[in-house]
Design a protein around this motif. Structure first.
Motif, PDB file in Angstrom:
ATOM      1  N   LEU B  98     -13.525  -1.871   8.321  1.00 14.72           N
ATOM      2  CA  LEU B  98     -12.775  -0.906   7.517  1.00 14.72           C
ATOM      3  C   LEU B  98     -11.525  -1.533   6.913  1.00 14.72           C
ATOM      4  CD1 LEU B  98     -12.725   2.107   6.655  1.00 14.72           C
ATOM      5  CD2 LEU B  98     -11.194   2.521   8.577  1.00 14.72           C
ATOM      6  N   HIS B 103      -9.647   0.676  -0.691  1.00 18.63           N
ATOM      7  CA  HIS B 103      -9.922   1.966  -1.306  1.00 18.63           C
ATOM      8  C   HIS B 103     -10.693   1.802  -2.612  1.00 18.63           C
ATOM      9  CE1 HIS B 103      -7.096   2.982   1.754  1.00 18.63           C
ATOM     10  NE2 HIS B 103      -7.008   4.242   1.397  1.00 18.63           N
ATOM     11  N   PHE B 106     -14.358   1.148  -1.911  1.00 17.33           N
ATOM     12  CA  PHE B 106     -15.052   2.352  -1.468  1.00 17.33           C
ATOM     13  C   PHE B 106     -15.341   3.262  -2.661  1.00 17.33           C
ATOM     14  CE2 PHE B 106     -15.323   6.558   0.559  1.00 17.33           C
ATOM     15  CZ  PHE B 106     -16.157   6.282   1.627  1.00 17.33           C
ATOM     16  N   HIS B 152     -19.301   0.881   5.594  1.00 18.06           N
ATOM     17  CA  HIS B 152     -18.575   2.098   5.207  1.00 18.06           C
ATOM     18  C   HIS B 152     -18.827   2.478   3.750  1.00 18.06           C
ATOM     19  CE1 HIS B 152     -16.487   1.769   9.020  1.00 18.06           C
ATOM     20  NE2 HIS B 152     -16.108   0.552   8.718  1.00 18.06           N
ATOM     21  N   ALA B 156     -21.694   5.441   2.806  1.00 17.86           N
ATOM     22  CA  ALA B 156     -21.140   6.689   2.270  1.00 17.86           C
ATOM     23  C   ALA B 156     -21.697   6.953   0.873  1.00 17.86           C
ATOM     24  CB  ALA B 156     -19.612   6.620   2.237  1.00 17.86           C
TER      25      ALA B 156
ATOM     26  N   GLU C  69      -1.956   9.533   4.096  1.00 19.05           N
ATOM     27  CA  GLU C  69      -1.350   8.332   4.666  1.00 19.05           C
ATOM     28  C   GLU C  69       0.092   8.609   5.087  1.00 19.05           C
ATOM     29  OE1 GLU C  69      -3.039   8.667   1.866  1.00 19.05           O
ATOM     30  OE2 GLU C  69      -4.664   7.195   1.846  1.00 19.05           O
ATOM     31  N   TRP C 110     -16.134  14.913  -3.833  1.00 13.98           N
ATOM     32  CA  TRP C 110     -16.155  13.637  -3.113  1.00 13.98           C
ATOM     33  C   TRP C 110     -14.765  13.294  -2.566  1.00 13.98           C
ATOM     34  CZ3 TRP C 110     -13.650   9.058  -4.826  1.00 13.98           C
ATOM     35  CH2 TRP C 110     -13.913   7.937  -4.033  1.00 13.98           C
ATOM     36  N   ARG C 111     -13.740  13.547  -3.368  1.00 13.39           N
ATOM     37  CA  ARG C 111     -12.378  13.212  -2.918  1.00 13.39           C
ATOM     38  C   ARG C 111     -12.010  13.993  -1.653  1.00 13.39           C
ATOM     39  NH1 ARG C 111      -9.865   9.596  -5.627  1.00 13.39           N
ATOM     40  NH2 ARG C 111     -10.548   9.186  -7.758  1.00 13.39           N
ATOM     41  N   CYS C 114     -15.301  13.372   1.275  1.00 17.44           N
ATOM     42  CA  CYS C 114     -15.688  12.050   1.770  1.00 17.44           C
ATOM     43  C   CYS C 114     -14.524  11.045   1.727  1.00 17.44           C
ATOM     44  CB  CYS C 114     -16.873  11.551   0.932  1.00 17.44           C
ATOM     45  SG  CYS C 114     -17.573   9.994   1.491  1.00 17.44           S
ATOM     46  N   TYR C 115     -13.914  10.925   0.570  1.00 18.52           N
ATOM     47  CA  TYR C 115     -12.876   9.909   0.395  1.00 18.52           C
ATOM     48  C   TYR C 115     -11.659  10.196   1.268  1.00 18.52           C
ATOM     49  CZ  TYR C 115      -9.824   6.718  -2.321  1.00 18.52           C
ATOM     50  OH  TYR C 115      -8.990   5.726  -2.723  1.00 18.52           O
ATOM     51  N   PHE C 118     -12.208   8.845   4.623  1.00 18.34           N
ATOM     52  CA  PHE C 118     -12.064   7.390   4.569  1.00 18.34           C
ATOM     53  C   PHE C 118     -10.583   7.008   4.600  1.00 18.34           C
ATOM     54  CE2 PHE C 118     -11.242   3.749   1.722  1.00 18.34           C
ATOM     55  CZ  PHE C 118     -11.979   2.745   2.335  1.00 18.34           C
ATOM     56  N   ARG C 119      -9.786   7.706   3.783  1.00 18.52           N
ATOM     57  CA  ARG C 119      -8.343   7.403   3.739  1.00 18.52           C
ATOM     58  C   ARG C 119      -7.690   7.702   5.086  1.00 18.52           C
ATOM     59  NH1 ARG C 119      -6.695  11.322  -0.371  1.00 18.52           N
ATOM     60  NH2 ARG C 119      -4.642  10.791   0.437  1.00 18.52           N
ATOM     61  N   ALA C 121      -9.108   7.629   7.997  1.00 14.86           N
ATOM     62  CA  ALA C 121      -9.526   6.602   8.955  1.00 14.86           C
ATOM     63  C   ALA C 121      -8.769   5.306   8.719  1.00 14.86           C
ATOM     64  CB  ALA C 121     -11.036   6.372   8.840  1.00 14.86           C
ATOM     65  N   HIS C 122      -8.571   4.966   7.448  1.00 15.66           N
ATOM     66  CA  HIS C 122      -7.810   3.759   7.123  1.00 15.66           C
ATOM     67  C   HIS C 122      -6.406   3.812   7.716  1.00 15.66           C
ATOM     68  CE1 HIS C 122      -8.563   0.191   4.743  1.00 15.66           C
ATOM     69  NE2 HIS C 122      -9.575   0.794   4.153  1.00 15.66           N
ATOM     70  N   THR C 125      -6.975   4.704  12.184  1.00 14.77           N
ATOM     71  CA  THR C 125      -7.707   3.905  13.182  1.00 14.77           C
ATOM     72  C   THR C 125      -6.922   2.690  13.682  1.00 14.77           C
ATOM     73  OG1 THR C 125      -8.952   2.839  11.401  1.00 14.77           O
ATOM     74  CG2 THR C 125     -10.025   4.679  12.560  1.00 14.77           C
ATOM     75  N   LEU C 164     -20.475   8.103   6.646  1.00 14.51           N
ATOM     76  CA  LEU C 164     -19.188   7.490   6.965  1.00 14.51           C
ATOM     77  C   LEU C 164     -18.834   7.714   8.431  1.00 14.51           C
ATOM     78  CD1 LEU C 164     -16.595   6.039   6.094  1.00 14.51           C
ATOM     79  CD2 LEU C 164     -15.707   8.249   5.305  1.00 14.51           C
ATOM     80  N   LEU C 168     -18.015   4.710  10.951  1.00 14.47           N
ATOM     81  CA  LEU C 168     -16.763   4.714  11.703  1.00 14.47           C
ATOM     82  C   LEU C 168     -17.055   4.642  13.203  1.00 14.47           C
ATOM     83  CD1 LEU C 168     -14.710   7.411   9.737  1.00 14.47           C
ATOM     84  CD2 LEU C 168     -14.364   4.923   9.717  1.00 14.47           C
TER      85      LEU C 168
END
Lengths: 260, 260, 260, 260
Positions: B98, B103, B106, B152, B156, C69, C110-111, C114-115, C118-119, C121-122, C125, C164, C168
């Motif tokens: 990841l 970004h 992705f 990832h 996705a 974030e 999608w934003r 899904c996205y 992803f953000r 998790a970035h 994590t 995703l 993850l």
């Protein structure tokens, strides 16, 4: 010289018969096995022969021990190597709640839907492995991937059958045996199965589905032919088919009504 | 009179190029679109024409808004109705954890793997619906059905793509548009993708897989052809392919050891 | 000493709010983030505090770059380590055919669907990996596993989201981060989502489902709590929930009517 | 007044025994049934009683007709209503190729893995339906969802079992009976099953998996307890569990190497 054989276990006038005809047209000797109706069987054989193909018919109680095994042996010694087989036995008995699904029914469903394929594989795979080639086609149903209400016997049999297809593929694929599991997700224009289930309502039902609303077994036979002749580097293990107008099993179904 | 067109979005020398050749051989005018390598593209077109087929090539940045849309319009007005299309864009970038999946990467994965198909469907389905026929073939991967470590972006994008194929099928199937999602579960002998990814090791890798151990894109093209020509009463929506010797994605891979 | 935090992204009065309350009751400081309705948010925070728990609320436009974030960073520095997070953003917009699903809508789906995960998790994590523990709960829908008609945007977003979650889990599970994907296959008694979608018909709809016919978000919160506290040797990655009386998504549905 | 009963079919020292202990601790009278080892059974019962719980033990050949049926009847008349049952019989026999999977083995796998659950449901659901409540928990395996090489018997049995769980849920869910299918995707610290299979290597194997690398059956018992006590408006039908460090069944295992 021996003919290469296409064996159909469960050869009624629908999927099994049309697959037999298609493979006979392509040069196979079709061996048609079904439980009953010697006259109907003879008619299917005659049709194939009239079209210039080779065919044989045999009655078979697939649920009885030894029958499939004997048929495999007899076919290979009398006619030729079974290059492809279609396991086309169903176990659909319509919707019945659990209280109306006797133990014997549930066991018979398993014997036809799952155990028979195991027995066939036991008898046939050593021969196919020795030859380094062979195809096992399996007609299946959505009951193999989801269990609807009233489908205790059918779904348990088909779910086991699908997993068995995967274990057979895992063991025998690398040895040259192509196993393909075909989910038929829609009504088939099959007089010996759906036709008998619906009786007088069969024609009316087909009409209600509109043009191309019911699977033509001759069309499905082309897909079986395609699967059986994919090169070894590009084999399909799982595939589904349905009429263009049908809602797929995984979608909300507007109005199921009859659905066999 | 206008030609019927087979459009390939993502036409490298592997799956896309062979599918184009197969459909051209079957009477379609093949339109090959790819992002770069004008020379490689011209070569594919020339090969089809040398074999007596019709073909055109065009460079296309599928991730840019308006490009797919313009190509659909231009093709239909200049050449003929797009009877079948192969959406063959991948989004595989190799395994990256990841932290090493920015970004932008992705998002680009989604633009190529999922959004581009949505845009294509937006531009093309009204035309297909008006004609009452059409086929949308989608090359897919196991990343559409399971997410491996390091995937990832790819998973996705592909997972979204598979669901989109199902919603497209649900809406447009009954209107005569055949959508087929093909899970390619194995390596393909594709010089422009796997070949570039592996570089010098490509030939060695193929050799290590043995005879028929890598999917021949010409074989896969036959399956695409079959799918695109199934009668309306017997359409496949989901299918997988892999070499006979490959372990299927759902099985324990190479070295299961004990696992009870 | 810092509090351990349970962060909810998508904290309306339904699933998100009840999950926040349950984790606050269990000793977490609940941080509730939602797009709008400052008053509703304040009310949820007050209810948790009135019950003796700790909570904070924040408005958040999850679709805008940097927002999730910043929230993660601010929460960890101001309140404490985010031990568990619930990603509870939906992307359901009701059924719309493709022509009525604009490109912007599909991208926004999608934003959010899904996205945003992803953000999240970035951003989160690396912190969880450093601590060797953490839980990421994801509210999901049947659109993650099948694509119904009219669900182009929602299903594509959710299908990507499910894959995703798998990638993850594959990368971060062995590092101590528990990822759980929860398919909510049924209507939820959620005034801020289903309630607003149905408006005046909401109470009538719930009544039509009968007692226990609609998921009580407090009940679902107990399952989230259970998942977040499974020992490391026995983690769940995928689970479904639905009212006892609902037909599961994979079964023939008698009469879908409204189904949101 | 009669006790409410938690019945375990397949009560070894692993999953079954720990589930019995957990439900006994929660106020149920645990009835433990297993095929053999009267001494081991007595020990499990004594442990529960020593902890202040109620328990009974019985030996049971679940594969023989009438045995499960008699146990259900005897339990309900002698002890109390079976509010929850755990069907915990496995059919795992290790990996065997088809040639080494005799017909009797395959049939026994079905009798234990699938038919026994059908018989249990036949005997028990009328009572649960009359009471309007009840829970049927089913321990399952990845063999229910994919067929590995060497797993012909196990996978066919488990695949049938999973579909049966779905048909039972479809019929009996709306009547108040909660059916839950639990895919245990990992090794369990179970001395009577995995322990016997591995023998001397059991401790070494567990050590090789590291801390929390093997499922603690007491942890799994908590998840069973949670499932059995979800409110009717929020029932889980399918769930998986595995140690945090295990690769999920759908992912490339140990050594994926290149796979593009």
């Amino acid at each position: 010289m021996a003919d290469k054989v296409f064996l159909v276990i469960g050869a009624g006038a629908g999927i099994g018969g049309h697959a037999a005809a298609r493979f006979a047209q392509g040069g196979y000797h079709a061996v048609l096995a079904r439980r009953s109706d010697e006259e109907g069987l003879a008619k299917l054989v005659a049709q194939i022969e009239d079209a210039g193909g080779k065919a044989s018919g045999t009655l078979l109680d697939a649920s009885a021990d030894g029958t499939i095994e004997e048929l495999v042996e007899r076919t290979e010694s009398d006619i030729g190597p079974i290059e492809a087989v279609l396991y086309n036995l169903g176990a659909q008995i319509g919707n019945r709640d659990l209280a109306n699904t006797p133990h014997r029914t549930f066991e018979l469903g398993w014997r036809l839907g799952c155990y028979g394929l195991f027995r066939l594989a036991h008898a046939l795979t050593p021969r196919m492995v020795e030859r380094g080639s062979g195809t096992i086609l399996v007609t299946s149903a959505t009951a193999a991937v989801r269990g609807n209400a009233g489908q205790h016997s059918h779904a348990a049999a088909m779910g086991g059958r699908r997993m068995l297809c995967q274990t057979l593929k895992a063991e025998f694929g690398p040895q040259g045996v192509h196993v393909a599991h075909v989910v038929v997700d829609g009504s088939v224009d099959a007089p010996d199965t759906l036709g008998k289930l619906l009786g007088d309502r069969f024609e009316e039902y087909k009409a209600s589905k509109g043009e191309d609303g019911v699977i033509d077994p001759a069309a499905l036979a082309e897909t079986y032919w395609h699967l059986a002749h994919q090169p070894k580097n590009c084999w399909t293990h799982e595939i589904d088919v349905r009429p263009f107008s049908d809602v797929a099993w995984w979608n909300d179904n507007p109005d199921p009504k009859i659905r066999t």
